[in-house]
Design a protein around this motif. Structure first.
Motif, PDB file in Angstrom:
ATOM      1  N   GLY A  51      42.129  51.888  48.740  1.00  0.00           N
ATOM      2  CA  GLY A  51      41.858  51.946  47.314  1.00  0.00           C
ATOM      3  C   GLY A  51      42.567  50.929  46.456  1.00  0.00           C
ATOM      4  N   GLY A  52      43.462  50.135  47.036  1.00  0.00           N
ATOM      5  CA  GLY A  52      44.209  49.165  46.261  1.00  0.00           C
ATOM      6  C   GLY A  52      43.532  47.814  46.181  1.00  0.00           C
ATOM      7  N   SER A  53      44.307  46.789  45.839  1.00  0.00           N
ATOM      8  CA  SER A  53      43.790  45.436  45.716  1.00  0.00           C
ATOM      9  C   SER A  53      44.858  44.450  46.152  1.00  0.00           C
ATOM     10  N   TRP A  54      44.437  43.224  46.413  1.00  0.00           N
ATOM     11  CA  TRP A  54      45.352  42.150  46.790  1.00  0.00           C
ATOM     12  C   TRP A  54      45.570  41.172  45.641  1.00  0.00           C
ATOM     13  N   MET A  55      44.612  41.086  44.723  1.00  0.00           N
ATOM     14  CA  MET A  55      44.749  40.186  43.591  1.00  0.00           C
ATOM     15  C   MET A  55      43.704  40.520  42.552  1.00  0.00           C
ATOM     16  N   GLY A  56      44.074  40.382  41.283  1.00  0.00           N
ATOM     17  CA  GLY A  56      43.095  40.625  40.228  1.00  0.00           C
ATOM     18  C   GLY A  56      43.625  40.233  38.870  1.00  0.00           C
ATOM     19  N   ILE A  57      42.755  40.333  37.899  1.00  0.00           N
ATOM     20  CA  ILE A  57      43.087  40.037  36.509  1.00  0.00           C
ATOM     21  C   ILE A  57      42.563  41.164  35.638  1.00  0.00           C
ATOM     22  N   THR A  58      43.059  41.222  34.417  1.00  0.00           N
ATOM     23  CA  THR A  58      42.406  42.016  33.394  1.00  0.00           C
ATOM     24  C   THR A  58      41.820  41.056  32.376  1.00  0.00           C
ATOM     25  N   LYS A  59      40.685  41.425  31.839  1.00  0.00           N
ATOM     26  CA  LYS A  59      40.040  40.625  30.802  1.00  0.00           C
ATOM     27  C   LYS A  59      40.173  41.386  29.493  1.00  0.00           C
ATOM     28  N   SER A  60      40.934  40.807  28.574  1.00  0.00           N
ATOM     29  CA  SER A  60      41.280  41.498  27.341  1.00  0.00           C
ATOM     30  C   SER A  60      40.730  40.761  26.136  1.00  0.00           C
ATOM     31  N   ASN A  61      40.395  41.509  25.113  1.00  0.00           N
ATOM     32  CA  ASN A  61      39.981  40.918  23.834  1.00  0.00           C
ATOM     33  C   ASN A  61      41.155  40.767  22.874  1.00  0.00           C
ATOM     34  N   ALA A  62      42.366  41.088  23.351  1.00  0.00           N
ATOM     35  CA  ALA A  62      43.538  41.099  22.482  1.00  0.00           C
ATOM     36  C   ALA A  62      44.550  40.032  22.896  1.00  0.00           C
ATOM     37  N   ASN A  63      44.064  38.927  23.461  1.00  0.00           N
ATOM     38  CA  ASN A  63      44.938  37.835  23.881  1.00  0.00           C
ATOM     39  C   ASN A  63      46.037  38.307  24.828  1.00  0.00           C
ATOM     40  N   ALA A  64      45.684  39.231  25.715  1.00  0.00           N
ATOM     41  CA  ALA A  64      46.706  39.820  26.585  1.00  0.00           C
ATOM     42  C   ALA A  64      46.208  39.997  28.016  1.00  0.00           C
ATOM     43  N   SER A  65      45.344  39.119  28.491  1.00  0.00           N
ATOM     44  CA  SER A  65      44.868  39.230  29.868  1.00  0.00           C
ATOM     45  C   SER A  65      46.029  39.113  30.836  1.00  0.00           C
ATOM     46  N   ARG A  66      45.940  39.848  31.948  1.00  0.00           N
ATOM     47  CA  ARG A  66      47.055  39.922  32.885  1.00  0.00           C
ATOM     48  C   ARG A  66      46.597  39.556  34.290  1.00  0.00           C
ATOM     49  N   SER A 227      39.971  32.242  46.507  1.00  0.00           N
ATOM     50  CA  SER A 227      39.852  32.509  45.079  1.00  0.00           C
ATOM     51  C   SER A 227      40.619  31.490  44.260  1.00  0.00           C
ATOM     52  N   VAL A 228      40.131  31.268  43.055  1.00  0.00           N
ATOM     53  CA  VAL A 228      40.827  30.464  42.052  1.00  0.00           C
ATOM     54  C   VAL A 228      40.951  31.314  40.795  1.00  0.00           C
ATOM     55  N   VAL A 229      42.158  31.373  40.252  1.00  0.00           N
ATOM     56  CA  VAL A 229      42.442  32.181  39.059  1.00  0.00           C
ATOM     57  C   VAL A 229      42.995  31.283  37.966  1.00  0.00           C
ATOM     58  N   LYS A 230      42.565  31.536  36.730  1.00  0.00           N
ATOM     59  CA  LYS A 230      43.090  30.821  35.573  1.00  0.00           C
ATOM     60  C   LYS A 230      43.414  31.819  34.467  1.00  0.00           C
ATOM     61  N   LEU A 231      44.610  31.700  33.915  1.00  0.00           N
ATOM     62  CA  LEU A 231      44.959  32.391  32.679  1.00  0.00           C
ATOM     63  C   LEU A 231      45.138  31.339  31.601  1.00  0.00           C
ATOM     64  N   TYR A 232      44.449  31.517  30.494  1.00  0.00           N
ATOM     65  CA  TYR A 232      44.484  30.538  29.420  1.00  0.00           C
ATOM     66  C   TYR A 232      45.461  30.962  28.325  1.00  0.00           C
ATOM     67  N   ALA A 233      45.917  29.975  27.556  1.00  0.00           N
ATOM     68  CA  ALA A 233      46.894  30.232  26.507  1.00  0.00           C
ATOM     69  C   ALA A 233      46.342  31.146  25.424  1.00  0.00           C
ATOM     70  N   ASP A 234      45.018  31.164  25.227  1.00  0.00           N
ATOM     71  CA  ASP A 234      44.429  32.021  24.195  1.00  0.00           C
ATOM     72  C   ASP A 234      44.229  33.458  24.662  1.00  0.00           C
ATOM     73  N   GLY A 235      44.661  33.759  25.911  1.00  0.00           N
ATOM     74  CA  GLY A 235      44.547  35.116  26.422  1.00  0.00           C
ATOM     75  C   GLY A 235      43.356  35.359  27.321  1.00  0.00           C
ATOM     76  N   ALA A 236      42.439  34.402  27.429  1.00  0.00           N
ATOM     77  CA  ALA A 236      41.289  34.562  28.324  1.00  0.00           C
ATOM     78  C   ALA A 236      41.737  34.439  29.785  1.00  0.00           C
ATOM     79  N   ALA A 237      40.913  34.939  30.695  1.00  0.00           N
ATOM     80  CA  ALA A 237      41.223  34.897  32.122  1.00  0.00           C
ATOM     81  C   ALA A 237      39.950  34.691  32.923  1.00  0.00           C
ATOM     82  N   GLU A 238      40.094  34.070  34.077  1.00  0.00           N
ATOM     83  CA  GLU A 238      38.951  33.773  34.948  1.00  0.00           C
ATOM     84  C   GLU A 238      39.375  33.921  36.405  1.00  0.00           C
TER      85      GLU A 238
END
Length: 245
Positions: A51-66, A227-238
């Motif tokens: 049930g767990g994960s090895w890698m992920g992100i959160t996509k937030s509308n509050a400039n707080a993606s993790r 996988s390729v992960v990006k966290l942007y300064a404006d809080g977006a994530a990919e």
């Protein structure tokens, strides 16, 4: 996740850039990265066995993606079959609301119950490395300074051949402004390290050779996704993922 190389606060406008391979037994069921039912802000792969994960992100509308990622530490003589799933450490962080510092403080007291692991946790402002092995800085959660780092099945920046190789390649590709496909090519390297450069992790030499490749191939175990992960300064994530097996 068994290899992750990442640039932290090196690329303008993109505090985190990471490229990673997930290695696992082919028979272990998993789901590719997608939004999680019940937690639509979470975008991650999922281990369907525990049930767990090895890698992920959160996509937030509050400039707080993790971001969160996990690698196991290879130490077969210390492995316990009854230990709890390490992948839940990623899942619980991504589905919760704690900061990385708060989460590390919460899990530190129970870390000895798990087999060896590394965790990367953070957002566009802070990235913390935590491990239940190693010295006190790792066990207390170490905020990372800007730089290029590599993590496989040992502690952060342990100079295994594939870690050194991909760190150097990552730096070069970032300087070139290389396209996404170039990072996948880096992660697809199946060459084995010379025997004289292999680490000694407690497995037989033949297996150590197989595991030394950036992309692992064997009859029953290997690289399942890149996988390729990006966290942007404006809080977006990919997070972009390519399935291998």
């Amino acid at each position: 996740m068994c290899l992750i190389v990442f640039a932290w606060r090196i690329v303008p406008g993109m505090p985190l850039f990471a490229a990673a391979n997930r290695d696992e037994f082919y028979a272990r069921p998993s789901a590719p990265a997608t939004a999680w039912p019940g937690h639509p802000q979470v975008y991650a792969g999922r281990d369907l066995q525990a049930g767990g994960s090895w890698m992920g992100i959160t996509k937030s509308n509050a400039n707080a993606s993790r971001f969160a990622a996990l690698t196991n530490i290879r130490c077969p003589q210390e492995h316990r079959a009854d230990a709890p799933s390490r992948g839940m450490l990623v899942a619980n962080y991504l589905t919760g609301t704690m900061t990385a510092q708060e989460y590390v403080a919460q899990i530190a007291s129970a870390s000895a119950a798990y087999n060896g692991y590394n965790l990367l946790l953070g957002d566009a402002n802070t990235l913390i490395w935590f491990s239940n092995r190693g010295q006190s800085d790792a066990r207390n959660g170490k905020p990372l300074a800007p730089g290029i780092y590599g993590l496989s099945n040992a502690l952060l920046d342990t100079p295994w051949p594939k870690v050194l190789k991909t760190k150097a390649q990552l730096a070069s590709l970032l300087c070139q402004g290389a396209p996404y496909e170039a990072y996948l090519e880096m992660l697809a390297d199946t060459a084995h390290a010379p025997d004289c450069r292999l680490p000694e992790t407690g497995v037989r030499l033949e297996l150590e050779r197989v595991l030394s490749a950036v992309r692992i191939e064997s009859p029953d175990y290997g690289t399942r996704s890149s996988s390729v992960v990006k966290l942007y300064a404006d809080g977006a994530a990919e997070l972009r993922e390519v399935l291998i097996q």
